[in-house]
Design an enzyme around this catalytic site. Structure first.
Site, PDB file in Angstrom:
ATOM      1  N   ASP A   1       0.118  -4.854   9.819  1.00 44.15           N
ATOM      2  CA  ASP A   1      -0.924  -3.942   9.345  1.00 44.15           C
ATOM      3  C   ASP A   1      -2.141  -4.822   9.085  1.00 44.15           C
ATOM      4  OD1 ASP A   1      -1.222  -1.498   6.614  1.00 44.15           O
ATOM      5  OD2 ASP A   1      -2.618  -2.163   8.145  1.00 44.15           O
TER       6      ASP A   1
ATOM      7  N   LYS B   1     -12.959  -1.034   6.771  1.00 47.38           N
ATOM      8  CA  LYS B   1     -13.545  -1.973   5.811  1.00 47.38           C
ATOM      9  C   LYS B   1     -14.512  -2.936   6.479  1.00 47.38           C
ATOM     10  CE  LYS B   1      -9.955  -0.837   2.990  1.00 47.38           C
ATOM     11  NZ  LYS B   1      -9.262   0.098   3.888  1.00 47.38           N
TER      12      LYS B   1
ATOM     13  N   TRP C   1       0.867  -1.170   0.000  1.00 47.89           N
ATOM     14  CA  TRP C   1       0.000   0.000   0.000  1.00 47.89           C
ATOM     15  C   TRP C   1       0.908   1.225   0.000  1.00 47.89           C
ATOM     16  CZ3 TRP C   1      -1.860   2.897   4.730  1.00 47.89           C
ATOM     17  CH2 TRP C   1      -2.895   3.799   4.406  1.00 47.89           C
TER      18      TRP C   1
END
Lengths: 410, 454
Positions: free
Chosen positions: A220, A256, A138
């Site tokens: 993460d 999310k 990312w």
């Protein structure tokens, strides 16, 4: 003369630019496969039913006030969020050596962790400690650690473009040659952007090297529950590292899996050797929070805390998460089946083997450009697509477009 | 194949870790306990104080008649509406926040017909509270202020100021943080001459952090005449003003007046930053509604600065949280709501003035030495009593009344509260206690040192 007169234009954030280009495209057939958020089969964002329910509870509750949250955040959010990552029966929790900081989404959690490590890890104010992020990763990982002061942010081998899978040998090789105490940012599950996760056995190999070389574990975790549909399964890697005795940071995002993109709900879970270390770390985290956002926002954290701490709501949430994950799995299966049926050159098994929201299709930049310009299908230059952008209505169009692209553009 | 964890001293437990020869020394072993920030420490001391009549006067919030933070019925109603609005969808907001919010927040400070807005040289970014706005501003300055000159300070802060300010600039990488004299203990007000003296000595391109109104923590502000002198100085010395405006409307009950210094600088064509908060004026503390305003000299620089601001936000918190900003935007864009809200703010101000007047009056009746007019000359959330460190300590240790170490307090915390309310067991007698204590300490200290001059 403006003292900002020489400020150069920053390169636009790729995914934002893609979204803007999509918005401006007049083609009625256009499809946005670049967005990093869940969409229903109607192509709409989805407010989880449990979220709607809890929001109403919050608004109706007269006892709740709008005061500042404590600097480290809502206590019941922090503890329940950490439990989600580590498991109810985690030895670390039972031994009282877990702490947490409520943060502004996953980014905020990474930011707090990075700022702490720069100040207090591997010597004081040591900006030279290498920070390793996966290749690819990312893209904000680089910015967050660089802006926290780290001078040496490097890639570790991860994606094997040829075999369209994990480059385990490369990954382990980089772990072996990394300077001791280097920081490694690991994706807990549903790797962004490749969708390719190590298997359990592969994680064990990674852990073995990291332990031996005293590398810092920074997970993460932005997609827990979203990858397989099961929270515990998706947390396997994080929990395994805890059982192996690692101290670590885990940056969690609830954007999310709760669909709370705009409330910025994140948590930095800290696992340390004992309670005293946790206490000292949290005291320094407080100082860092105080000069960044002072106190985190209350709404999202309250919502998540109520959900996680109420049995029926928790069950309903898990169900909602499974709904989202199942839709993604369905789209994966459909896309792969259609490409096979069309006889599209190449293998497409990776689409169903990969996990989570994203898939690395393997399309090259020229092919991506063709998809965007000729077919109005928007995806990242890396070939990454968001499976949530696919619907039963557009999947035929997308499959045919991929087929056409692969056949005509090399 | 290694076992997974179990709950009774299994593989991940401390015993097992030791057995496998892993060092038990934590990687955090060298991390020291941080000094608690002064406010946290004060509150912690208050909480552990077992005295029945203890009183905490250092709170950061505005309180209603019942001594509680609250939102107005209007805000409550709007929150309900937002909650049940089917058109609102859970999307990532832009890094700049809600456009309607930033537009209204900008207009509130500068005025809708401000030249800078019309000429498109204003950037507005929604931030996580005022702290977030200051931090973003500091990052922007650090990275992009006078690029070719490699600027790295100094930043000047008032003495005293909010105790987190210096740390925010340091965290952004600006180590050269200095002070200018502001509060004058003898005058019990702003020592303008000393302030100007200090700023005259500052190097060119210094960033000066200024409180537009309702200075924290003293409540004492410059007069318009003094603002004009200061801006002349800033233009002459090429200083960059960074305004703090955490409580627009809550100082004078007048939004224009409270933002007047910012508007003055903008009208003079200066570049400036302004950090705003809507916590106090909306009672939305927990929602962290802040805004950073950037006024540029030329519209040609806007896009570039905007793009760099976006990058900074991405690395700080990516995007702000939306709910509070949505409420504020809804109020500010609806004329009827706007008026109702402004009226609410005005009555908060009136209540604040009343409390200050009562306090001053009681002190006068008790024959407290010194002048106490400064209590009503100050405005906004805070007031600086002028008590010195020993006097404040006396109040805390002997009378269990907690003020900021610099003698500042939040007069709203003197309000009556219903019995049984947590921590704020104020009674109408509190003001008397405070007066008596003040009276006594000043008497005590008079024996040791000369009276402060009137």
């Amino acid at each position: 003369m403006s003292l900002f007169g020489e400020v150069p234009q920053a390169t636009p954030v790729a995914v934002f630019k893609l979204s803007n280009d999509f918005k401006d495209d007049p083609n009625p057939m256009k499809v946005n496969l670049g967005v990093g958020a869940y969409r229903t089969d109607e192509g709409q964002p989805w407010v989880l039913p449990v979220v709607k329910k809890v929001e109403k509870l919050i608004v109706a509750d007269n006892r709740l006030n709008h005061e500042y949250l404590p600097i480290l955040g809502l206590p019941e959010f922090r503890s329940s969020a950490s439990k989600i990552a580590l498991g109810e029966d985690s030895p670390a929790i039972q031994e009282n050596r877990v702490g947490a900081v409520q943060c502004l989404g996953g980014t905020g959690a990474l930011k707090m962790g990075a700022e702490f490590l720069r100040r207090w890890y591997n010597g004081n104010d040591n900006m030279k400690t290498p920070v390793y992020v996966s290749a690819p990763t990312w893209e904000n990982h680089n910015s967050v650690f660089a802006n926290a002061g780290f001078k040496d942010v490097r890639p570790y081998k991860y994606w094997d473009a040829e075999k369209r899978g994990l480059d385990l040998a490369g990954f382990l090789g980089d772990l072996e040659t990394a300077p001791k105490h280097s920081i490694f940012v690991l994706h807990a599950c549903a790797h962004n952007p490749t969708g390719t996760d190590p298997t359990h056995v592969e994680w064990m190999q990674v852990a073995e090297v990291m332990e031996r070389r005293k590398l810092f574990v920074f997970f993460d975790s932005a997609y827990q529950g979203f990858a397989s549909g099961c929270l515990d399964k998706d947390a396997w890697a994080v929990r395994y590292f805890v059982t192996q005795g690692f101290e670590m940071f885990c940056a969690q995002s609830f954007s999310k899996n709760f669909g709370l993109y705009n409330e910025r709900v994140g948590n930095l879970t800290i696992v340390a050797r004992d309670a005293d270390n946790v206490r000292r770390v949290l005291s320094q985290m407080e100082k860092i929070v105080r000069v960044t956002w002072s106190n985190p926002p209350s709404q999202g954290a309250r919502l998540v805390a109520i959900t996680l701490n109420t049995a029926e709501l928790f069950a309903e949430w898990k169900d909602n998460v499974k709904t989202m994950a199942d839709r993604v799995l369905l789209m994966r299966a459909s896309l792969q089946a259609k490409l096979q049926a069309l006889g599209t050159p190449g293998t497409w098994d990776h689409i169903t083997q990969q996990i989570g929201m994203f898939s690395f299709t393997g399309l090259n930049p020229k092919q991506v450009e063709y998809m965007i310009k000729e077919r109005s299908i928007y995806l990242m230059a890396s070939g990454r697509i968001n499976m949530c952008g696919l619907t039963t209505k557009n999947i035929d169009y997308v499959a045919k477009s991929i087929h056409e692209t692969v056949v005509n553009v090399q | 194949m290694r076992q997974t964890c179990n709950s009774d001293g299994g593989v991940g437990s401390t015993e097992n870790v030791q057995a496998r020869g892993i060092t038990l020394l934590s990687i955090f072993v060298d991390t020291p306990t941080a000094e608690p920030n002064p406010e946290t420490k004060l509150l912690a001391d208050f909480k552990t104080d077992t005295h029945l009549r203890k009183v905490y006067l250092a709170g950061r919030e505005y309180l209603n008649k019942e001594g509680q933070t609250s939102v107005s019925p209007l805000i409550g109603k709007i929150m309900q509406q937002i909650c049940t609005d089917p058109t609102l969808c859970p999307e990532y907001p832009s890094s700049f926040g809600l456009p309607e919010f930033t537009r209204r927040a900008t207009e509130l400070v500068l005025g809708r017909d401000c030249h800078a807005i019309v000429e498109n040289r204003v950037l507005g970014v929604q931030t996580v509270g005022c702290t977030g706005a200051v931090r973003l501003g500091a990052e922007l300055l650090k990275h992009w202020y006078n690029v070719s000159g490699v600027w790295c300070g100094p930043v000047y802060l008032s003495s005293p100021c909010d105790d987190s300010l210096a740390g925010i600039f340091e965290a952004a990488g600006i180590q050269d943080v200095r002070r200018y004299r502001y509060w004058d203990t003898e005058q019990r007000g702003v020592g303008v001459q000393k302030m100007m003296e200090d700023l005259e000595m500052a190097p060119e391109q210094s960033v000066i952090v200024l409180s537009a109104s309702a200075h924290c923590p003293t409540g004492s502000d410059l007069s318009q005449k003094h603002w004009r002198l200061l801006t002349q100085l800033m233009v002459r010395c090429r200083f960059f003003p960074f305004f703090l405006l955490p409580a627009q409307g809550l100082c004078h009950g007048d939004f224009q007046q409270d933002a007047w210094p910012v508007r003055l600088c903008a009208s003079l064509g200066m570049e400036l930053l302004c950090a705003q908060s809507f916590s106090h004026s909306f009672g939305l503390y927990g929602e962290r509604v802040g805004h950073l305003l950037c006024v540029l000299k030329q519209s040609s620089t806007l896009l570039a600065v905007q793009s760099q601001a976006e990058k900074q936000v991405r690395a700080l918190w990516s995007r702000p949280s939306v709910r509070g900003a949505r409420v504020v935007a809804t109020v500010l864009s609806n004329p009827a709501h706007h008026v109702e809200w402004q009226e609410g703010v005005k009555s908060m101000v009136e209540r604040g003035i009343l409390v200050r007047e009562r306090l001053r009056e009681k002190l006068r009746l008790l024959g407290c030495p010194g002048s106490w007019d400064h209590l009503i000359q100050q405005g906004g959330l805070y007031c600086c009593t002028g008590l010195n460190v020993q006097q404040v300590e006396f109040l805390e240790k002997r009378r269990h009344i907690y003020l900021h170490p610099n003698g500042c307090l939040n007069p709203q915390f003197c309000l009556a509260a219903p019995p049984g309310s947590l921590q704020r067991r104020h009674t109408p007698k509190l003001a008397v206690w405070l007066c008596l204590s003040t009276h006594r300490i000043i008497r005590v200290s008079c024996l040791r040192s000369p009276l402060p001059s009137l």
